[in-house]
Every structure is written in C-alpha cells, then in structure tokens.
Design a protein around this motif. Structure first.
Motif, PDB file in Angstrom:
ATOM      1  N   THR A 115       0.846  -1.188   0.000  1.00 21.28           N
ATOM      2  CA  THR A 115       0.000   0.000   0.000  1.00 21.28           C
ATOM      3  C   THR A 115       0.884   1.241   0.000  1.00 21.28           C
ATOM      4  OG1 THR A 115      -0.090   0.182   2.413  1.00 21.28           O
ATOM      5  CG2 THR A 115      -1.755  -1.226   1.362  1.00 21.28           C
ATOM      6  N   LYS A 136       0.667   3.476   2.138  1.00 23.66           N
ATOM      7  CA  LYS A 136       1.015   3.680   3.539  1.00 23.66           C
ATOM      8  C   LYS A 136       2.295   2.928   3.892  1.00 23.66           C
ATOM      9  CE  LYS A 136      -0.773   3.203   8.254  1.00 23.66           C
ATOM     10  NZ  LYS A 136      -1.903   2.740   9.107  1.00 23.66           N
ATOM     11  N   THR A 137       2.450   1.718   3.359  1.00 26.40           N
ATOM     12  CA  THR A 137       3.658   0.938   3.619  1.00 26.40           C
ATOM     13  C   THR A 137       4.888   1.643   3.050  1.00 26.40           C
ATOM     14  OG1 THR A 137       2.368  -1.114   3.500  1.00 26.40           O
ATOM     15  CG2 THR A 137       4.754  -1.320   3.331  1.00 26.40           C
ATOM     16  N   GLU A 171       5.258   4.850   2.596  1.00 25.51           N
ATOM     17  CA  GLU A 171       5.527   6.014   3.438  1.00 25.51           C
ATOM     18  C   GLU A 171       6.167   5.600   4.759  1.00 25.51           C
ATOM     19  OE1 GLU A 171       6.073   9.826   4.275  1.00 25.51           O
ATOM     20  OE2 GLU A 171       5.279   9.051   2.382  1.00 25.51           O
ATOM     21  N   GLU A 172       5.701   4.494   5.327  1.00 27.20           N
ATOM     22  CA  GLU A 172       6.280   4.015   6.588  1.00 27.20           C
ATOM     23  C   GLU A 172       7.743   3.623   6.405  1.00 27.20           C
ATOM     24  OE1 GLU A 172       3.685   0.866   7.697  1.00 27.20           O
ATOM     25  OE2 GLU A 172       2.209   2.185   8.680  1.00 27.20           O
TER      26      GLU A 172
END
Length: 269
Positions: free
Chosen positions: A135, A137-138, A140-141
C-alpha cells in the motif's frame, strides 16, 4: 476486494488490493506511486549504505577531485563541520570521491544498517509470493523509517545537496541516470490486462467484470513502449517439469528398445 498482481516486463513488482468499483484513474495513479516508491526506497537504501561508510556527500564542485586538485582550486566543504554524525567519526576515504570520508561510529552504522534491512523487507518483491500486498502507507512508513534513522545519526540534517536529503524532500534530479529509465511518470503510465489497455475515465469492473473476489495479473507500462508481451500459456516451472518428463520417457523408450534388440539377438543365435 480484487487482488492485482502487478508486473513490469517479466518481473512481479507487488500485489495491490482494490475494488472493481474503483476508478481506473485512481488505480493507475496508486500503482505508479507504489512502483516509484519502491524504486525510491531502493535508491535511498543504496545511498545510506554509502553514508554509513563514507559520510555526507561533497558539494558538486568537489566531487571527483583528489586532495591536490581541491587544494589547488582552494575548495572547501563548508558542511563538513556542520554535519558531524552523533558519536563522532573516523576517516574512511571514499574511493569514488563523492563523500567526505567522515564515517559514523560503529553504533551509528548499526542504526543505519538496521533501518535499511527493515525498509527493504517492507517492500521486498518476494512478498507477492506470500500474497502480502503493498500500500502507499507501507511505502511512506518505510521512508519514514529511513528518515528517522538518518535523523538519529545526523540530528542537524544532511547537507542540502546530499542525494539522501533530496530524495526525502522529493527534489532529487534523476536526469541522465539509469534510475530515470525505471521511474514511470504518472502522465505516461499505461496499465494492461489480458492484452487490453485499461483506459482512464472508467471503472475497473468495465475490464474485470463483476467478480470482486479474484486475483488477476496486470502490467505497468510506459507510453510509447507498446503492448507488453503476453504471458506464456504454460508457466516456466510447468514447462521445465514437462521437459523433464519427456526426457525421462525418452530414456525409458531407449532402454526398452535396447532390451528388445538384445532379446532378438539371443533368439537369433
């Protein structure tokens, strides 16, 4: 939800979960962002490895110059005294003459190495084989993990000309590099399914049908590259298995033929 196995050429990049009711514009945008994010993380990890070995990047006017040339031109790295790693440094000359040689302490090297290992694991393309999807989000993390490690080692931040800092602020210039050929510009991205281009301005179900619980293979491409090659009807593992079976059968027939000749010879005499 539908699971997309995203490939570029013959290589699987990642799995992506979406819905058949999603707009194709949104899907293509997210797939391109994840692909480019994977590439960015790989580039940053490579540069952080160099950072851990040879310190911060030299100003552009000093890159590639040896000590005599720097002295002759009266050049100075104004950031060398400002960007000293936490815990001090030892000198380790960069053979590529890109970085200033101020290698962080062993403890700080471990901080950077740990972040690299964890970030790579989060975006590893092998995750697709275990049905784990990626994702935004992954992505960005993983970038935040790398950014945090660099901040621990260099709380005063890296020089503004350091490639790592530019990558974190999205101001990197990839012109003329191999990386520029790998990155896909959103405006030039194409998505293909079963030999058919998925166009923008539609819904995903216009191409996939109404089955929202399936896994399909799609391919990312650049404008101008033309349709991607179709997937082989028989997968490579199955093809190898069939060839091995054919060879085994051929050997069996050869032995049978030899045995028949032997029996025939014995009968003749």
């Amino acid at each position: 939800m539908v699971l997309l196995q995203v490939k570029r050429g013959d290589e699987t990049l990642f799995l992506f979960e979406t819905s058949i009711n999603e707009q194709t514009d949104v899907v293509i945008r997210d797939l391109v962002a994840i692909h480019n994010g994977q590439l960015k993380i790989q580039r940053v990890c490579m540069e952080i490895e160099e950072l851990a070995e040879h310190g911060t990047m030299l100003p552009s006017e000093m890159m590639g110059l040896n000590e005599d040339q720097i002295e002759e031109l009266k050049l100075k790295d104004a950031w060398a005294d400002k960007c000293i790693p936490s815990g001090g440094f030892t000198f380790n000359k960069d053979p590529l003459l890109r970085r200033n040689g101020q290698q962080p302490s062993e403890a700080m090297q471990k901080v950077l190495a740990g972040a690299i290992t964890d970030a790579k694991a989060m975006i590893d393309r092998k995750l697709a084989k275990s049905s784990k999807y990626l994702t935004l989000k992954t992505i960005e993390e993983a970038l935040n993990l790398l950014r945090g490690a660099v901040t621990i080692v260099y709380p005063m931040q890296l020089p503004p000309h350091d490639t790592i800092r530019m990558e974190f602020t999205n101001t990197e210039d990839l012109t003329g590099t191999q990386a520029s050929k790998e990155v896909i510009e959103p405006s030039k991205a194409q998505l293909w399914f079963a030999g058919r281009q998925i166009l923008t301005g539609k819904l995903l179900k216009d191409y996939l049908g109404n089955n929202d619980k399936t896994k399909i293979l799609v391919k990312l491409n650049k404008l101008g590259e033309g349709p991607p090659a179709r997937e082989p009807v028989i997968s490579e593992p199955i093809r190898r298995q069939m060839m091995a079976e054919a060879f085994r059968r051929q050997e069996e027939l050869k032995l049978q033929s030899q045995e028949l000749r032997r029996v025939a010879d014995e009968s003749y005499f």
